[in-house]
Every structure is written in C-alpha cells, then in structure tokens.
Design an enzyme around this catalytic site. Structure first.
Site, PDB file in Angstrom:
ATOM      1  CG  HIS A 110      -0.258   0.272   2.521  1.00 33.83           C
ATOM      2  ND1 HIS A 110       0.090   1.537   2.959  1.00 33.83           N
ATOM      3  CD2 HIS A 110       0.133  -0.579   3.510  1.00 33.83           C
ATOM      4  CE1 HIS A 110       0.661   1.459   4.146  1.00 33.83           C
ATOM      5  NE2 HIS A 110       0.708   0.183   4.498  1.00 33.83           N
ATOM      6  CB  CYS A 111       1.113   4.281  -1.776  1.00 32.95           C
ATOM      7  SG  CYS A 111      -0.230   4.193  -2.977  1.00 32.95           S
TER       8      CYS A 111
END
Length: 266
Positions: A110-111
């Site tokens: 994830h970012c």
C-alpha cells in the site's frame, strides 16, 4: 471483503485474468485503517508493505500481528524510486516472499491513496514474475489504480533495452586492467578482451569454453572494478544487447547481474 475489493484494494497476483479468487496471493491499495488491517488479516494477509514516508497527512499508524512481516520502502507521493539498485533489491525481496507464500497466506502492498506508488510496485512485480511487458502490466494494474506518467515512464525504462558498445563499462573491450590467476601464476591484462584472447589461445578447444571464458573474465573485471560492477547493477531489469557473438556478452552480463543481486544483502 466487499468493503475492500474495488474500493480500497485489489488483487494483482496471480493476475485477475488468471486463476480463481482462492489462488490470489498479493493485493495492493491504499493506506489501511486499523479496522481494515483486521479484515485483511482475517482473509490471510500476513505481510504488509508500506510505501509511504511515514509522516504523510491523514495516515494513522496501524498494528499488525507479526511486526517482523512489516516492510517499508518509502517513495514520495507521485514520484518514482530514486535508487535503482535499492529498488531492484526490494523487488527481488518481494518476489521471494510472494513465491514462498502458502495457500492461506497473502501480502498487501500500500501507499496512501492506493494509486501510483502501489500500482508501480504491483506492475513491476508482474513484469518480473510473469515476464510480461510494461504495457501489459500497466494495463493490468491501472484500471482501478491509475499511475502518473513519470511512474509509467520509469517502468518502461526499468524493463527497456540497453546497448553495450565497445566503450561501455560492461564491455570486455573497455580499458580496464584485469588480473587473472591461473594456478600459481598471476597475469595482468590491459583489458578483459586481451584476457579472453589469451585464455582461448591456451585452451583445450572445448565447444562451450568461449562462453565460460568470457563469463570468467567479465566476472573478474566487475569484481576488480567496483565502478563497472555498479554500472551493471544500475541497469536494473533492462535487457542488455551486444552485436558481437549473437549477444553472448549481453546474456553473460545479465547472468552476472542476477548473481550479484542475489549476493547483495536485502
């Protein structure tokens, strides 16, 4: 699971067009809330890969069951990785983790928003693991997670091709002395090509000796000249092309590059 799929995260490996939902091992998406972390863990996610800088707005640190399975690789929002060597090491680490997942284990990348940075990593992994083109990988990962132009260009560069000319630091013809030890004899050659010529001239003439000889000499050159080895590692996942010998030099350089990356600490 409906709270996540199509909104916060998506499966990307194996590709959505291949296999059943139960086969899926890797997901990517946005920064999860603690509640979403619990939900991800309930479906088998054990590894969490965080691409944020750690202090980005509207993100709250979360807790996972096994802290040793939390990986960080900070990339600035809407940017690309700055260090190709560290990036390739990071990708190789993820490849090894995904390849070793059991039937009930998953990994989540994830970012912050679940678009550019996580999409870039997912597309890179598809290029490496499925050996597909950047165009196809981008198509597979951008429907729900659009990437920036810079990130798409970075992916094309990372898996592009690079010519090895005679002056290249990767070429056996560059002006770098090479020391070859045969038995108790140590000989200094003006270039790797001179060393190859000498070894071939004194060989038994076996059919595969030329390839083994070039690989041996180039390995010595790269080990003796860190700048040349660094240049090789900087090529990332690029295809290396050389007109001579049906591209045997390019093939050997890629083989040595893979070997050096495998020996690097992650």
């Amino acid at each position: 699971m409906d709270e996540l799929m199509g909104k916060t995260c998506s499966y990307f490996y194996p590709r959505p067009t291949l296999g059943s939902l139960s086969d899926k091992k890797a997901l990517f998406g946005g920064y999860p809330t603690q509640e979403q972390v619990y939900l991800l863990e309930s479906i088998g996610v054990e590894w969490f890969v965080d691409l944020t800088l750690g202090n980005e707005k509207r993100t709250t640190p979360y807790i996972i069951q096994n802290k040793e399975k939390y990986i960080t690789f900070p990339i600035m929002d809407q940017r690309v990785p700055e260090n190709i060597i560290e990036f390739v090491k990071f990708i190789n680490k993820l490849v090894n983790i995904i390849s070793g997942l059991t039937d009930c284990e998953k990994l989540y990348i994830h970012c912050k928003g679940g678009h550019g940075r996580s999409g870039l990593i997912a597309a890179t992994l598809l290029c490496v693991m499925d050996e597909i083109s950047p165009e196809k990988a981008i198509k597979e990962t951008t429907l729900s997670h659009p990437q920036t132009k810079a990130q798409c260009n970075f992916l094309h560069y990372l898996f592009g091709s690079q010519n090895i000319n005679n002056d290249s630091l990767l070429s056996p013809y560059s002006h770098h002395q090479v020391i070859i030890v045969c038995g108790k004899t140590e000989t200094v050659f003006k270039s790797a090509s001179d060393a190859v010529y000498y070894l071939l001239h004194n060989s038994s003439g076996k059919s595969d000796y030329f390839i083994r000889c070039v690989e041996f000499v180039l390995d010595n050159k790269f080990q003796q000249h860190p700048s040349c080895k660094q240049q090789l590692l900087q090529t990332g996942f690029r295809q290396l092309q050389c007109r001579l010998g049906q591209n045997c030099i390019g093939t050997i350089c890629i083989k040595l590059r893979n070997k050096y990356y495998n020996n690097l600490e992650v």
